[in-house]
Design an enzyme around this catalytic site. Structure first.
Site, PDB file in Angstrom:
ATOM      1  N   LYS A  13      30.449 -24.877 -36.119  1.00  0.00           N
ATOM      2  CA  LYS A  13      29.176 -24.147 -36.161  1.00  0.00           C
ATOM      3  C   LYS A  13      29.210 -22.874 -35.321  1.00  0.00           C
ATOM      4  O   LYS A  13      28.735 -21.834 -35.757  1.00  0.00           O
ATOM      5  CB  LYS A  13      28.026 -25.025 -35.649  1.00  0.00           C
ATOM      6  CG  LYS A  13      27.590 -26.108 -36.603  1.00  0.00           C
ATOM      7  CD  LYS A  13      26.247 -26.684 -36.169  1.00  0.00           C
ATOM      8  CE  LYS A  13      26.295 -27.324 -34.801  1.00  0.00           C
ATOM      9  NZ  LYS A  13      27.105 -28.561 -34.759  1.00  0.00           N
ATOM     10  N   ARG A  84      17.092 -30.420 -33.437  1.00  0.00           N
ATOM     11  CA  ARG A  84      18.017 -31.542 -33.361  1.00  0.00           C
ATOM     12  C   ARG A  84      17.335 -32.869 -33.656  1.00  0.00           C
ATOM     13  O   ARG A  84      17.995 -33.887 -33.830  1.00  0.00           O
ATOM     14  CB  ARG A  84      18.601 -31.639 -31.940  1.00  0.00           C
ATOM     15  CG  ARG A  84      19.931 -30.968 -31.800  1.00  0.00           C
ATOM     16  CD  ARG A  84      20.414 -31.161 -30.378  1.00  0.00           C
ATOM     17  NE  ARG A  84      21.131 -29.972 -29.937  1.00  0.00           N
ATOM     18  CZ  ARG A  84      22.442 -29.853 -29.957  1.00  0.00           C
ATOM     19  NH1 ARG A  84      23.179 -30.840 -30.385  1.00  0.00           N
ATOM     20  NH2 ARG A  84      23.014 -28.757 -29.560  1.00  0.00           N
ATOM     21  N   ARG A 123      42.395 -32.187 -30.052  1.00  0.00           N
ATOM     22  CA  ARG A 123      42.468 -30.904 -29.361  1.00  0.00           C
ATOM     23  C   ARG A 123      43.139 -31.036 -27.994  1.00  0.00           C
ATOM     24  O   ARG A 123      42.845 -31.949 -27.237  1.00  0.00           O
ATOM     25  CB  ARG A 123      41.035 -30.396 -29.179  1.00  0.00           C
ATOM     26  CG  ARG A 123      40.873 -28.905 -29.266  1.00  0.00           C
ATOM     27  CD  ARG A 123      39.422 -28.534 -29.069  1.00  0.00           C
ATOM     28  NE  ARG A 123      38.641 -28.550 -30.304  1.00  0.00           N
ATOM     29  CZ  ARG A 123      37.304 -28.691 -30.339  1.00  0.00           C
ATOM     30  NH1 ARG A 123      36.627 -28.845 -29.229  1.00  0.00           N
ATOM     31  NH2 ARG A 123      36.678 -28.684 -31.492  1.00  0.00           N
ATOM     32  N   ARG A 155      40.291 -32.022 -22.823  1.00  0.00           N
ATOM     33  CA  ARG A 155      39.024 -31.864 -22.107  1.00  0.00           C
ATOM     34  C   ARG A 155      38.179 -33.129 -22.255  1.00  0.00           C
ATOM     35  O   ARG A 155      38.226 -33.798 -23.280  1.00  0.00           O
ATOM     36  CB  ARG A 155      38.256 -30.653 -22.656  1.00  0.00           C
ATOM     37  CG  ARG A 155      38.821 -29.330 -22.194  1.00  0.00           C
ATOM     38  CD  ARG A 155      37.886 -28.211 -22.586  1.00  0.00           C
ATOM     39  NE  ARG A 155      37.708 -28.190 -24.031  1.00  0.00           N
ATOM     40  CZ  ARG A 155      37.843 -27.087 -24.775  1.00  0.00           C
ATOM     41  NH1 ARG A 155      38.123 -25.937 -24.228  1.00  0.00           N
ATOM     42  NH2 ARG A 155      37.663 -27.144 -26.064  1.00  0.00           N
ATOM     43  N   ARG A 166      28.553 -38.740 -29.085  1.00  0.00           N
ATOM     44  CA  ARG A 166      27.816 -37.600 -29.634  1.00  0.00           C
ATOM     45  C   ARG A 166      27.508 -37.818 -31.108  1.00  0.00           C
ATOM     46  O   ARG A 166      26.450 -37.448 -31.595  1.00  0.00           O
ATOM     47  CB  ARG A 166      28.616 -36.305 -29.432  1.00  0.00           C
ATOM     48  CG  ARG A 166      28.595 -35.819 -27.986  1.00  0.00           C
ATOM     49  CD  ARG A 166      29.580 -34.702 -27.766  1.00  0.00           C
ATOM     50  NE  ARG A 166      29.200 -33.474 -28.440  1.00  0.00           N
ATOM     51  CZ  ARG A 166      30.061 -32.484 -28.689  1.00  0.00           C
ATOM     52  NH1 ARG A 166      31.314 -32.591 -28.341  1.00  0.00           N
ATOM     53  NH2 ARG A 166      29.648 -31.386 -29.282  1.00  0.00           N
TER      54      ARG A 166
END
Ligand SMILES: [Zn+2]
Length: 208
Positions: A13, A84, A123, A155, A166
């Site tokens: 996004k 949201r 990642r 991370r 999430r």
């Protein structure tokens, strides 16, 4: 030209939002950015952010409202990170109606969770700024940076458990919005599995 950008974490996004506002000359209204700016000036928000608490719908709605009514947003805007929740979406409708502002489309970048988890949990970053993905763009040597040979880091935000949390929040709070905007006839579904370039083309075709 007023738009909303939605999608699960890891759907790209942020990247798409930048491309859209650059190409079409509209304002990027990102709640993430607003929080960062407001933290400096707003004591209530900075206390909440510092303590890691969730920020209430009321605070978010007011913050977005204030930003939305600023002069530069009149040339058109892209809402990113908001709404949201269904409560936020309904509050947004009240604001828009009172100000006679219309949303032209709600872009929903659709991406299955299996892919979201690969993109985020795969990642790895290096302190030199290089980034990798163990599934898509792995380093030549296992867990070592191609350029400086330092050990790669995952991370905290990208850890599978965090991403799954999430996604659970997204599933319960944000997913119902897709149906909400579909019923309003505003939803434009974008295939998030396509390349960054193709995703941008799909969105651009719907901005006229
Ligand atoms: Zn490096």
């Amino acid at each position: 030209m007023n738009y909303i950008l939605m999608g699960p974490p890891g759907a790209g996004k942020g990247t798409q939002a930048k491309k859209i506002v650059d190409k079409f000359g509209i304002v990027h209204l990102s709640t993430g950015d607003m929080f960062r700016e407001d933290t400096k000036s707003n004591e209530v928000i900075s206390k909440l952010v510092a303590s890691g608490q969730l920020i209430s719908d009321e605070i978010v709605v007011n913050m977005v409202k204030n930003r939305l009514l600023q002069e530069d947003a009149k040339k058109g805007f892209l809402l990113d990170g908001f709404p949201r929740t269904l409560v936020q979406a309904q509050a947004l409708d009240v604001i828009l109606e009172a100000e006679n502002i219309k949303i032209d489309a709600v872009f929903f970048i659709d991406l299955e969770y299996k892919e979201v988890i690969k993109r985020t949990s795969g990642r790895r970053v290096c302190s030199c700024g290089a980034s990798y993905n163990v599934f898509f763009i792995p380093p030549k040597e296992d867990n070592k940076c191609d350029f400086c040979k330092k050990e790669l880091i995952q991370r905290d935000d990208d850890k599978e458990e965090v991403v799954k949390n999430r996604l659970t929040i997204y599933e319960t709070q944000t997913k119902p919005l897709i149906e909400y905007y579909r019923q309003k006839g505003a939803l434009v579904k974008i295939d998030g599995l396509k390349s960054e370039f193709e995703v941008f083309n799909q969105i651009s075709e719907n901005i006229k």
